[in-house]
Design an enzyme around this catalytic site. Sequence first.
Site, short mmCIF file in Angstrom:
data_model
loop_
_atom_site.label_atom_id
_atom_site.label_comp_id
_atom_site.label_asym_id
_atom_site.label_seq_id
_atom_site.Cartn_x
_atom_site.Cartn_y
_atom_site.Cartn_z
N LYS A 194 85.81 -15.35 38.81
CA LYS A 194 85.92 -16.77 38.77
C LYS A 194 84.80 -17.57 39.52
CE LYS A 194 87.48 -20.95 38.23
NZ LYS A 194 89.00 -21.22 38.62
N CYS A 243 86.35 -27.51 40.97
CA CYS A 243 85.89 -26.10 40.52
C CYS A 243 84.32 -26.10 40.99
CB CYS A 243 86.24 -25.81 39.01
SG CYS A 243 87.72 -25.87 38.84
N1 SAJ Z 1 78.27 -31.59 34.54
C1 SAJ Z 1 77.04 -32.08 34.50
N2 SAJ Z 1 76.23 -31.43 33.29
C2 SAJ Z 1 76.73 -30.56 32.85
C3 SAJ Z 1 78.15 -30.26 32.83
C4 SAJ Z 1 78.88 -30.87 33.68
O1 SAJ Z 1 76.45 -32.82 35.26
O2 SAJ Z 1 76.10 -30.17 31.60
C5 SAJ Z 1 79.39 -32.30 35.51
C6 SAJ Z 1 80.44 -32.97 35.07
O3 SAJ Z 1 80.01 -34.30 34.91
C7 SAJ Z 1 81.50 -33.02 36.12
C8 SAJ Z 1 81.07 -31.51 36.91
O4 SAJ Z 1 79.82 -31.46 36.23
O5 SAJ Z 1 81.03 -33.84 37.27
C9 SAJ Z 1 82.01 -30.50 36.41
O6 SAJ Z 1 82.01 -30.70 34.89
P1 SAJ Z 1 82.70 -29.46 34.09
O7 SAJ Z 1 82.70 -29.74 32.96
O8 SAJ Z 1 82.31 -28.14 34.56
O9 SAJ Z 1 84.36 -29.56 34.41
P2 SAJ Z 1 85.35 -28.96 35.21
O10 SAJ Z 1 85.06 -29.07 36.56
O11 SAJ Z 1 86.75 -29.44 34.90
O12 SAJ Z 1 84.95 -27.41 34.96
C10 SAJ Z 1 85.84 -26.77 34.39
C11 SAJ Z 1 85.87 -25.18 34.74
N3 SAJ Z 1 86.84 -24.55 34.42
C12 SAJ Z 1 87.60 -23.58 35.47
O13 SAJ Z 1 87.03 -23.39 36.53
C13 SAJ Z 1 88.50 -22.80 35.14
C14 SAJ Z 1 84.48 -24.62 34.28
O14 SAJ Z 1 84.83 -23.17 34.66
C15 SAJ Z 1 84.14 -24.96 33.00
O15 SAJ Z 1 82.84 -24.16 32.61
C16 SAJ Z 1 84.20 -26.06 32.55
O16 SAJ Z 1 85.64 -26.84 33.01
C17 SAJ Z 1 83.75 -26.52 31.33
O17 SAJ Z 1 83.09 -25.64 30.71
O18 SAJ Z 1 84.24 -27.53 30.60
#
Ligand code: SAJ
Length: 428
Positions: A209, A264
């Site tokens: 993780k 996360c």
């Molecule tokens: N973000 C960026 N650029 C990107 C992707 C995300 O700036 O290319 C930012 C988002 O705006 C946000 C943060 O990063 O503020 C996190 O975004 P996220 O899409 O990773 O969303 P989370 O935090 O919900 O991450 C979850 C996580 N899932 C788990 O931990 C079970 C992560 O592992 C997944 O990769 C992610 O969702 C996903 O893929 O959407």
Amino acid sequence: MEELNSKTISIVGLGYVGLPLALLADKNGYMVIGIDNNTEKIKLINDRISPFVDESVSRQLKKASLEATLDFSKIKDSSIIIICVPTPVYENHIPNLEPVENACKGIAGFLQKGQLVILESTVNPGVSEGTIIPILETRSGLKCGKDFYLAHCPERINPGDSKWNVENINRVVGSFCEEGLRRAVEFYSSIIQGEIKPMKSLKEAEAVKVVENSFRDINIAFVNELAMSFSMLDIDVVNVIEGAATKPFSFLPHFPGCGVGGHCIPVDPYYLIEYAKQNGFDHDFLSLARRINRKMPDFTARQVMMGLNEKSISINGAKIAVLGLSYKANIDDCRESPSFDIINALRRYNANVVSYDPFVSNKSTFQSLGPAIKDAQAVVIATSHNVFKDLTPEYFIQNGVKVVVDGRNCLPKEKFLKAGLVYKGIGR
Ligand code: SAJ
């Protein structure tokens, strides 16, 4: 060892992780007892109202027979007890295991022979054996692997994702012993339509993780650094990333933004960084990625100041509306959201900052968009909520806005430039 009523389970922690899991188990014929320390949340759930914005949870809750309670003694009849409480970090980024420790203390008081405890909360390698098992054993007098079992199945909930959900996301499971592993794999296989991959140990499952989320953090840091560099080189980083993404192999696009929020991505790397440091290794790369991503709110605030300069407006005293408080689009979760760092950075320039988020209502933010942006010299899009992506340049102009800083690169840049607004994206 006698098997308890194998169709009764308890889930400790009824948030974004625990509640969807409880509803999935309920849907698959398990009798689910939900334990939480928040009486308001317990009442909402027992009244069949979702405690957070989630269409699917709201819908399933109405059909579920799940019972929510404060009372740990209710776990006595469960064959499996699953811990789904938060694992945040303190201000100094040191992991905060208090919620997990408190959950274990609650469970240990009523732990029975034959029960399987599963930890879903994200922890660094070593926590299951170094923290969880000692609490459960010393406070119950039972022996792990002999009287009860422990497994770790790291949660993989992705809030706001309509495609991937608790029912179809593959999982990994590690355990203290073979029997614990067998039972944990059997349970998850009975409710999840994805692959359940057994790992060789608790530590391997814990490591999976933190590795998968650190992978995301460093990739975001990579494009955030590119964005800061390309903004000096007059290169549109989003176009370049989309160009690179046409390569059908070995390129995984990530996109720059005003910061990295959530419970996360900005948190999990610190679990690995701290654990490795305690064991004599410095994760320079992971730490650098964290430093780069934590720079983005200040970079965004500087974009506002430079945009106002182009209109010969001083940021000092200027009204600036920050649109979006949650950490990602179309959800209400504000944990570790960069929006608050942007607001603080703008206030350090003595700007008059207001905010609005359609998913977040509290006394410190506007309750509607109009009054928030009325006569604002600048607007920052900090969260790419759908409702913001439809806003037109004319809408901003008629409200007196001169500068739009698109913190999620979610607006049509050319249209805004053509309308005469100062438009600044992140790296474009
Ligand atoms: N973000 C960026 N650029 C990107 C992707 C995300 O700036 O290319 C930012 C988002 O705006 C946000 C943060 O990063 O503020 C996190 O975004 P996220 O899409 O990773 O969303 P989370 O935090 O919900 O991450 C979850 C996580 N899932 C788990 O931990 C079970 C992560 O592992 C997944 O990769 C992610 O969702 C996903 O893929 O959407």
